[in-house]
Write a protein that holds these residues in place. Structure first.
Motif, PDB file in Angstrom:
ATOM      1  N   ALA A   1       0.774  -1.201  -0.102  1.00  0.00           N
ATOM      2  CA  ALA A   1       0.052   0.012  -0.081  1.00  0.00           C
ATOM      3  C   ALA A   1       1.019   1.454   0.043  1.00  0.00           C
ATOM      4  O   ALA A   1       0.358   2.475  -0.615  1.00  0.00           O
ATOM      5  CB  ALA A   1      -0.956   0.005   1.301  1.00  0.00           C
ATOM      6  N   TYR A   2       2.077   1.196   0.570  1.00  0.00           N
ATOM      7  CA  TYR A   2       2.964   2.199   0.804  1.00  0.00           C
ATOM      8  C   TYR A   2       4.507   2.408   0.253  1.00  0.00           C
ATOM      9  O   TYR A   2       5.006   3.108   0.497  1.00  0.00           O
ATOM     10  CB  TYR A   2       2.991   2.834   2.008  1.00  0.00           C
ATOM     11  N   GLU A   3       4.650   1.195  -0.660  1.00  0.00           N
ATOM     12  CA  GLU A   3       5.800   1.062  -1.307  1.00  0.00           C
ATOM     13  C   GLU A   3       6.861   1.065  -0.145  1.00  0.00           C
ATOM     14  O   GLU A   3       7.892   1.631  -0.492  1.00  0.00           O
ATOM     15  CB  GLU A   3       6.084   2.081  -2.429  1.00  0.00           C
ATOM     16  N   LEU A   4       6.890   0.417   1.010  1.00  0.00           N
ATOM     17  CA  LEU A   4       7.973   0.560   2.059  1.00  0.00           C
ATOM     18  C   LEU A   4       8.546  -0.902   1.823  1.00  0.00           C
ATOM     19  O   LEU A   4       8.021  -1.886   2.496  1.00  0.00           O
ATOM     20  CB  LEU A   4       7.185   0.753   3.385  1.00  0.00           C
ATOM     21  N   THR A   5       9.655  -0.972   1.091  1.00  0.00           N
ATOM     22  CA  THR A   5      10.109  -2.370   0.615  1.00  0.00           C
ATOM     23  C   THR A   5      10.917  -2.800   1.766  1.00  0.00           C
ATOM     24  O   THR A   5      11.222  -4.075   1.643  1.00  0.00           O
ATOM     25  CB  THR A   5      10.971  -2.181  -0.700  1.00  0.00           C
ATOM     26  N   ASP A   6      11.483  -1.810   2.356  1.00  0.00           N
ATOM     27  CA  ASP A   6      12.703  -2.441   3.415  1.00  0.00           C
ATOM     28  C   ASP A   6      11.870  -2.653   4.815  1.00  0.00           C
ATOM     29  O   ASP A   6      11.526  -1.661   5.445  1.00  0.00           O
ATOM     30  CB  ASP A   6      13.587  -1.425   3.648  1.00  0.00           C
ATOM     31  N   SER A   7      12.035  -3.658   5.343  1.00  0.00           N
ATOM     32  CA  SER A   7      11.128  -3.975   6.565  1.00  0.00           C
ATOM     33  C   SER A   7      11.664  -5.264   7.249  1.00  0.00           C
ATOM     34  O   SER A   7      12.610  -6.190   6.242  1.00  0.00           O
ATOM     35  CB  SER A   7       9.916  -4.211   6.586  1.00  0.00           C
ATOM     36  N   ALA A   8      11.785  -5.650   8.328  1.00  0.00           N
ATOM     37  CA  ALA A   8      12.513  -6.759   9.053  1.00  0.00           C
ATOM     38  C   ALA A   8      11.634  -7.012  10.264  1.00  0.00           C
ATOM     39  O   ALA A   8      10.733  -6.239  10.718  1.00  0.00           O
ATOM     40  CB  ALA A   8      13.810  -6.564   9.606  1.00  0.00           C
ATOM     41  N   TRP A   9      12.105  -8.032  10.877  1.00  0.00           N
ATOM     42  CA  TRP A   9      11.290  -8.596  12.308  1.00  0.00           C
ATOM     43  C   TRP A   9      12.290  -8.988  13.120  1.00  0.00           C
ATOM     44  O   TRP A   9      13.396  -9.120  12.675  1.00  0.00           O
ATOM     45  CB  TRP A   9      10.276  -9.583  11.774  1.00  0.00           C
ATOM     46  N   LEU A  10      11.937  -9.141  14.423  1.00  0.00           N
ATOM     47  CA  LEU A  10      13.058  -9.313  15.529  1.00  0.00           C
ATOM     48  C   LEU A  10      13.922 -10.488  15.415  1.00  0.00           C
ATOM     49  O   LEU A  10      15.134 -10.454  15.522  1.00  0.00           O
ATOM     50  CB  LEU A  10      12.384  -9.230  16.787  1.00  0.00           C
ATOM     51  N   GLN A  11      13.252 -11.570  14.927  1.00  0.00           N
ATOM     52  CA  GLN A  11      14.032 -12.951  15.046  1.00  0.00           C
ATOM     53  C   GLN A  11      15.165 -12.758  13.837  1.00  0.00           C
ATOM     54  O   GLN A  11      16.204 -13.209  13.842  1.00  0.00           O
ATOM     55  CB  GLN A  11      13.360 -14.283  14.809  1.00  0.00           C
ATOM     56  N   ALA A  12      14.670 -12.055  12.704  1.00  0.00           N
ATOM     57  CA  ALA A  12      15.603 -11.922  11.565  1.00  0.00           C
ATOM     58  C   ALA A  12      16.871 -11.002  11.918  1.00  0.00           C
ATOM     59  O   ALA A  12      18.112 -11.265  11.742  1.00  0.00           O
ATOM     60  CB  ALA A  12      14.984 -11.396  10.413  1.00  0.00           C
ATOM     61  N   ILE A  13      16.477 -10.053  12.859  1.00  0.00           N
ATOM     62  CA  ILE A  13      17.590  -9.195  13.210  1.00  0.00           C
ATOM     63  C   ILE A  13      18.482 -10.034  14.194  1.00  0.00           C
ATOM     64  O   ILE A  13      19.806 -10.054  14.201  1.00  0.00           O
ATOM     65  CB  ILE A  13      17.098  -8.002  14.043  1.00  0.00           C
ATOM     66  N   ALA A  14      18.046 -10.702  15.142  1.00  0.00           N
ATOM     67  CA  ALA A  14      18.738 -11.587  16.064  1.00  0.00           C
ATOM     68  C   ALA A  14      19.537 -12.322  15.525  1.00  0.00           C
ATOM     69  O   ALA A  14      20.696 -12.678  15.632  1.00  0.00           O
ATOM     70  CB  ALA A  14      17.713 -12.379  17.254  1.00  0.00           C
ATOM     71  N   ASN A  15      18.788 -13.239  14.436  1.00  0.00           N
ATOM     72  CA  ASN A  15      19.783 -14.324  13.476  1.00  0.00           C
ATOM     73  C   ASN A  15      20.883 -13.595  13.062  1.00  0.00           C
ATOM     74  O   ASN A  15      21.976 -14.089  12.922  1.00  0.00           O
ATOM     75  CB  ASN A  15      18.726 -14.689  12.360  1.00  0.00           C
ATOM     76  N   GLU A  16      20.945 -12.270  12.445  1.00  0.00           N
ATOM     77  CA  GLU A  16      21.874 -11.536  11.642  1.00  0.00           C
ATOM     78  C   GLU A  16      23.127 -11.318  12.797  1.00  0.00           C
ATOM     79  O   GLU A  16      24.274 -10.962  12.597  1.00  0.00           O
ATOM     80  CB  GLU A  16      21.388 -10.236  10.998  1.00  0.00           C
ATOM     81  N   MET A  17      22.633 -10.660  13.824  1.00  0.00           N
ATOM     82  CA  MET A  17      23.534 -10.343  15.048  1.00  0.00           C
ATOM     83  C   MET A  17      24.163 -11.519  15.469  1.00  0.00           C
ATOM     84  O   MET A  17      25.382 -11.413  15.810  1.00  0.00           O
ATOM     85  CB  MET A  17      22.593  -9.813  16.080  1.00  0.00           C
ATOM     86  N   MET A  18      23.592 -12.405  15.442  1.00  0.00           N
ATOM     87  CA  MET A  18      24.219 -13.908  16.000  1.00  0.00           C
ATOM     88  C   MET A  18      25.130 -14.372  15.064  1.00  0.00           C
ATOM     89  O   MET A  18      26.142 -14.615  15.447  1.00  0.00           O
ATOM     90  CB  MET A  18      23.060 -14.879  16.386  1.00  0.00           C
ATOM     91  N   ARG A  19      24.913 -14.193  13.862  1.00  0.00           N
ATOM     92  CA  ARG A  19      25.697 -14.653  12.717  1.00  0.00           C
ATOM     93  C   ARG A  19      26.908 -13.587  12.722  1.00  0.00           C
ATOM     94  O   ARG A  19      28.245 -14.287  12.306  1.00  0.00           O
ATOM     95  CB  ARG A  19      25.064 -14.537  11.481  1.00  0.00           C
ATOM     96  N   GLU A  20      26.863 -12.409  12.985  1.00  0.00           N
ATOM     97  CA  GLU A  20      28.078 -11.496  13.021  1.00  0.00           C
ATOM     98  C   GLU A  20      28.888 -11.685  14.260  1.00  0.00           C
ATOM     99  O   GLU A  20      29.894 -10.965  14.524  1.00  0.00           O
ATOM    100  CB  GLU A  20      27.441 -10.001  12.794  1.00  0.00           C
ATOM    101  N   GLY A  21      28.392 -12.227  15.213  1.00  0.00           N
ATOM    102  CA  GLY A  21      28.972 -12.429  16.646  1.00  0.00           C
ATOM    103  C   GLY A  21      28.599 -10.985  17.716  1.00  0.00           C
ATOM    104  O   GLY A  21      29.413 -11.043  18.657  1.00  0.00           O
ATOM    105  N   THR A  22      27.614 -10.417  17.241  1.00  0.00           N
ATOM    106  CA  THR A  22      27.482  -9.429  18.265  1.00  0.00           C
ATOM    107  C   THR A  22      26.399  -9.563  19.234  1.00  0.00           C
ATOM    108  O   THR A  22      25.818  -8.641  19.990  1.00  0.00           O
ATOM    109  CB  THR A  22      27.008  -8.076  17.140  1.00  0.00           C
ATOM    110  N   LEU A  23      25.833 -10.907  19.043  1.00  0.00           N
ATOM    111  CA  LEU A  23      24.833 -11.392  20.230  1.00  0.00           C
ATOM    112  C   LEU A  23      25.450 -12.730  20.752  1.00  0.00           C
ATOM    113  O   LEU A  23      25.641 -13.439  19.941  1.00  0.00           O
ATOM    114  CB  LEU A  23      23.425 -11.601  19.504  1.00  0.00           C
ATOM    115  N   SER A  24      25.358 -12.787  21.993  1.00  0.00           N
ATOM    116  CA  SER A  24      25.706 -14.103  22.633  1.00  0.00           C
ATOM    117  C   SER A  24      24.956 -15.136  22.256  1.00  0.00           C
ATOM    118  O   SER A  24      23.655 -14.881  22.026  1.00  0.00           O
ATOM    119  CB  SER A  24      25.879 -13.936  24.055  1.00  0.00           C
ATOM    120  N   ALA A  25      25.340 -16.514  22.461  1.00  0.00           N
ATOM    121  CA  ALA A  25      24.309 -17.472  22.356  1.00  0.00           C
ATOM    122  C   ALA A  25      23.349 -17.576  23.150  1.00  0.00           C
ATOM    123  O   ALA A  25      22.022 -17.983  22.963  1.00  0.00           O
ATOM    124  CB  ALA A  25      25.149 -18.928  22.401  1.00  0.00           C
TER     125      ALA A  25
END
Length: 310
Positions: free
Chosen positions: A143-167
């Motif tokens: 509806a508003y052409e907002l193509t960039d978005s994410a959700w909390l687990q996706a962010i946590a997954n990326e932070m975990m992959r990068e090593g910025t979030l502890s296990a």
């Protein structure tokens, strides 16, 4: 920068994610109307003086929960602290909608401005929309052409992959999302193992929360069976033969007494088997599991099957 909608802001605050989100993205934006809605919720809670009860539906049965006045006050204090955390750690913003808006936006503003305001804040601030409501993300895009978005687990997954979030922090976040009954939470075998190890409840209540996202009617067969196989291999085989020794395996096959696995492992395995049974082709998959060469496992599955249905 990121902008959180009301629901996601509430969850992020409850799960203690605000500091890590701020450190990772910069500013965390939350709209004023979200905070106003949360404070209204607290005021409504405060109207219920004294003890009381609530009735809910869980696992196919009605559950009555009684609460005392002290418990109610504790809940109010908890919610208030959650709001204060948002106000202290996030930038509270609002969007001034101009005149001459399209018909759809005008209608949505009449219903609930806070439902769409994060979209406009995200576009105006060039911030990433973070919403744990998949329908909201899809609506924002279409509806508003907002193509960039994410959700909390996706962010946590990326932070975990990068090593910025502890296990451990990652496990806590995933477990928290499961508690919120999200429609979709991806579960890694390390999360299953961690929650199993720390669960000290007699009914493995925490482990059951995680297992609600393993197997079941809509599960993808290969990945979910792999989770079950990993748990079985770790707790029924490698716990007693960690080096995969052929000599040890032969000895275990000859003499596998009742000393292992533990009652906790057997209870957890029963929970996972039930989730497999509910999968498409569940009976076939259970039969396939019988080929696992772990001592006593085949006998256990057969006994579970007989006990489950009879």
């Amino acid at each position: 920068d990121i902008v959180l909608d009301t629901y996601t802001a509430w969850i992020a605050s409850d799960l203690g994610m605000l500091d890590m989100l701020k450190e990772y993205f910069g500013e965390v934006l939350v709209i004023q109307s979200s905070v106003d809605s949360m404070r209204q919720l607290v005021r409504e809670f405060a109207l219920h003086d004294g003890a009381g009860l609530s009735v809910g539906w869980r696992h196919g049965a009605f559950i009555k929960t009684e609460y005392t006045e002290a418990e109610l006050k504790g809940q109010i204090d908890k919610y208030t602290a959650r709001i204060e955390s948002l106000e202290s750690k996030c930038q509270i913003v609002q969007f001034d909608f101009p005149g001459g808006l399209d018909e759809l936006t005008e209608l949505l503003l009449e219903i609930s401005s806070e439902s769409i305001e994060p979209y406009f804040i995200a576009k105006e601030s060039n911030a990433l929309l973070v919403s744990d409501d998949g329908y909201s993300r899809g609506f924002a895009k279409n509806a508003y052409e907002l193509t960039d978005s994410a959700w909390l687990q996706a962010i946590a997954n990326e932070m975990m992959r990068e090593g910025t979030l502890s296990a451990q922090a990652y496990v806590d976040i995933v477990f928290g999302l499961c508690l919120y009954k999200h429609t979709s939470v991806s579960i890694h075998s390390s999360v299953i193992d961690s929650v199993f190890e720390r669960d000290s409840t007699s009914g493995l209540d925490e482990f059951r929360v995680i297992c609600d996202y393993v197997g079941g009617p809509s599960a993808e067969e290969k990945s979910h069976i792999d989770l079950v196989l990993r748990f079985v291999a770790r707790n029924w085989y490698f716990a007693y033969n960690p080096t995969n020794s052929e000599a040890m395996e032969k000895l275990l096959q000859i003499s596998s007494g009742d000393a292992y696995p533990s009652a906790k492992v057997m209870k957890a395995t029963s929970i996972l088997l039930e989730r497999v049974r509910l999968m498409p082709n569940g009976v076939k998959l259970l039969n396939d599991l019988l080929s696992i060469p772990a001592p006593r496992f085949k006998k256990f599955v057969v006994s579970w099957w007989e006990g489950h249905f009879y």
